[in-house]
Motif scaffolding. Sequence first.
Motif, PDB file in Angstrom:
ATOM      1  N   UNK A  88      56.194  30.726  49.899  1.00  0.00           N
ATOM      2  CA  UNK A  88      54.781  31.106  49.797  1.00  0.00           C
ATOM      3  C   UNK A  88      53.901  29.966  49.280  1.00  0.00           C
ATOM      4  N   UNK A  89      53.892  28.880  50.034  1.00  0.00           N
ATOM      5  CA  UNK A  89      53.129  27.698  49.638  1.00  0.00           C
ATOM      6  C   UNK A  89      51.803  27.667  50.391  1.00  0.00           C
ATOM      7  N   UNK A  90      50.708  27.539  49.646  1.00  0.00           N
ATOM      8  CA  UNK A  90      49.400  27.390  50.276  1.00  0.00           C
ATOM      9  C   UNK A  90      48.729  26.137  49.720  1.00  0.00           C
ATOM     10  N   UNK A  91      47.902  25.520  50.552  1.00  0.00           N
ATOM     11  CA  UNK A  91      47.197  24.330  50.088  1.00  0.00           C
ATOM     12  C   UNK A  91      46.812  23.481  51.274  1.00  0.00           C
ATOM     13  N   UNK A  92      46.284  22.297  50.989  1.00  0.00           N
ATOM     14  CA  UNK A  92      45.859  21.473  52.115  1.00  0.00           C
ATOM     15  C   UNK A  92      46.046  19.979  51.867  1.00  0.00           C
ATOM     16  N   UNK A  93      46.321  19.269  52.967  1.00  0.00           N
ATOM     17  CA  UNK A  93      46.326  17.804  52.943  1.00  0.00           C
ATOM     18  C   UNK A  93      44.995  17.366  53.551  1.00  0.00           C
ATOM     19  N   UNK A  94      44.212  16.627  52.760  1.00  0.00           N
ATOM     20  CA  UNK A  94      42.912  16.213  53.255  1.00  0.00           C
ATOM     21  C   UNK A  94      43.052  15.073  54.255  1.00  0.00           C
ATOM     22  N   UNK A  95      42.067  14.958  55.128  1.00  0.00           N
ATOM     23  CA  UNK A  95      42.060  13.863  56.095  1.00  0.00           C
ATOM     24  C   UNK A  95      41.958  12.529  55.354  1.00  0.00           C
ATOM     25  N   UNK A  96      42.814  11.602  55.734  1.00  0.00           N
ATOM     26  CA  UNK A  96      42.787  10.287  55.113  1.00  0.00           C
ATOM     27  C   UNK A  96      43.478  10.223  53.770  1.00  0.00           C
ATOM     28  N   UNK A  97      44.116  11.302  53.344  1.00  0.00           N
ATOM     29  CA  UNK A  97      44.786  11.277  52.047  1.00  0.00           C
ATOM     30  C   UNK A  97      46.151  10.609  52.162  1.00  0.00           C
ATOM     31  N   UNK A  98      46.610  10.088  51.024  1.00  0.00           N
ATOM     32  CA  UNK A  98      47.939   9.480  50.956  1.00  0.00           C
ATOM     33  C   UNK A  98      48.703  10.255  49.889  1.00  0.00           C
ATOM     34  N   UNK A  99      49.607  11.129  50.333  1.00  0.00           N
ATOM     35  CA  UNK A  99      50.233  12.074  49.421  1.00  0.00           C
ATOM     36  C   UNK A  99      51.737  11.851  49.327  1.00  0.00           C
ATOM     37  N   UNK A 100      52.233  11.853  48.098  1.00  0.00           N
ATOM     38  CA  UNK A 100      53.675  11.827  47.890  1.00  0.00           C
ATOM     39  C   UNK A 100      54.137  13.254  47.633  1.00  0.00           C
TER      40      UNK A 100
END
Lengths: 246, 291
Positions: free
Chosen positions: A22-34
Motif C-alpha cells: 500500500x505505497x502511495x506517492x510520486x516521483x516528480x519530473x526531473x527528480x533524482x531519487x535514491x
Amino acid sequence: MPALIELRDLTITYDRHPAVHHLSGQFRQGSLTAVVGPNGAGKSSLIKAVAGLHKPSQGEVVFHGAGPRDLAYLPQAAAIDESFPISVFDVVLMGHWRRAGAFRPMAGAMREAAASALHNVGLDGFEHRPFGSLSAGQRQRVLFARLLVADCPLIMLDEPFTAVDSRTTADLLRLVERWHDEGRTVIAVLHDFEQVRRHFPETLLLAREAVAWGATAKVLTTENLLAARAMSEAWDSEADICRGAA
Amino acid sequence: MTVVYDWLIGPFADFSFMRRALVACLALSLGAGPVGVFLVLRRMSLIGDTMAHSVLPGAAVGFMVAGLSLPAMSLGGFVAGVVVALFSGLVTRFTPLKEDASFASFFLISLAIGVLLVSTHGSTVDLMHVLFGSILGVDDTSLLLMASVATLSLGAFAVIFRGLVAECFDPSFLRALGARGGVYHTVFLILVVLNMVSGFQALGTLMAVGLMMLPATAARFWAREVWSLIALATAVGLLSGYAGLVLSYQLNLPSGPAIVLVAGGFYLFSLLAGPRDGMLYLILRRRHLRS
C-alpha cells in the motif's frame, strides 16, 4: 515540478507475500531519487513495477506526460548472462531499440551515437571486445553506454554500483548527475548511504511501506533508519499475507 | 585417387537414395543450426529433447488416420509439439513451476500417450521408425517438407534475429521499453517444433535433437558472437551429415546414429581443442599463470 510518476496504493506481491505494501506517492519530473531500505524491503520490486516488469496486485502506477516507452531500465548485474556471446558495440546498439525496433537498420548516425557513448564511459577501442571478457566495472560502463544511447527521459537503475570498483562508480555517478542536470528523471536503488547523501537530492526509504520520502537530509535520519529496520523485522515474523490496508 | 573417390563421392554418384539423404541432411542442418544455438543461449538445451519426445503422439495420431503418410504424421507431430509448448509456457507463466519442470511434465504425458497409441494401433516397427527415422528412405515429399521448413526457419530467424538476441541477453531492458519480448520466444518455440518435426522423418525424434544440439555446443568453443556461432553450427551440422552418411555407407552402420556420433566427435574435439575455454586452452593458460 509536476509529478511524472504517481504511485496509487501500490501493493506488489510474490505468492501473496507482499514485497511492497500500500505505497502511495510520486516521483516528480526531473527528480533524482535514491530508493534505499533494508534487504527485502521491496526496493527492486518497486522499480520493476514502475518499469512494467512486474504487475502490481493492487493499486497502480500512473505516468503523467511520459509513457512506458520513455523508460530505460538497468537490471541488477546478476540478471544479465555475462557469458552471452555478444560484442560490446552490439550491446550499446541495443540502446537504439526505441527508434530502430526489431527491423529498422542501424547505420550512420546510430553507430556514431553508440561510439560516442562508449567514449563517454571511457571505453574507447572496446567496440569489438566480447562483453563477457570485461571486468564487472567495465561491463557496467557498457550498460551505462546503452542507457546513454537510449536517451530516455526516465531512467531506472537497480543497484547500479554493487560489485563495481570505486573509480567506475565515481565516473558513472558523474553520468547520473549529468542526466539530472539535463532534466531527466532518475530513480536508483542504492545501498551506500554516504553516496546517497552526496549525490541524490531525494530519497525514498522503503520497508515495504514508505518510512520516509522527500529531501535526503530529512529522510536519512537515525530515527528513520531504525524505524525501517524495526518495520522490516516485524514484517518477517508477523503475518505474511496481505489483509488489506491496516 | 580412386580410393578417395570410391569412399567420399562414389556412394552419392551411384545411388539416388544417398543423394536424397545428403540433401535432406543439408536442409536439416540449415534449420537446426540456428535453432540449436538459440536453445543453448537460452539455457534450454534439454527442452529440445523434451520437445522431440512430445511430437510422438501427434505423429501416432497422424499414422492412425492416414497410415504411413508423412504429411499427416508431420502435421500431427507439429500440433502435438505446439500444444506441449503452449501448455508448458502457460504453466511457467502463471505458476511457480520453472520452465524445465513444466516442459518435462507435459512431454512425459505426451510421450506416454504416444507410446500407448503406437502400441495399440501400430506395430513396433512403426514406433522404431518414428523414434529412429530412416534417412535412407527419404522420398520427394519429405525432402520437400524439410526444404520448406529450412527455408521458413531461415526467413523467420532473419525477421526475429535482433529481437531474439536482445531478448536473450537482457529481457528486462526490452520489456521496460514496451517491446513484446514474449512474441520472439513464442515464434522461436514454434521454429523448434517445426525443425523437430522436419528432422524426425530422417533421423527420428531422438536423433534429430542430436543434429540440433551437438553442432551448437561444439561451436560454443570456437565462436564469440551469435552470428558466427550459427554459421559454425550450421557448417558442423552439414559436415556431420555428410561424414555420417559416408561412414554409414562404407561401414554398414545405421545412418542416424552415425551422423549424430560424427557431430558428437566434433563436440568432443571442440571441448578439447577449442580456443574459447576449451580444455587444452584452460590447461595451457593455468600453466602460463603459474610460471
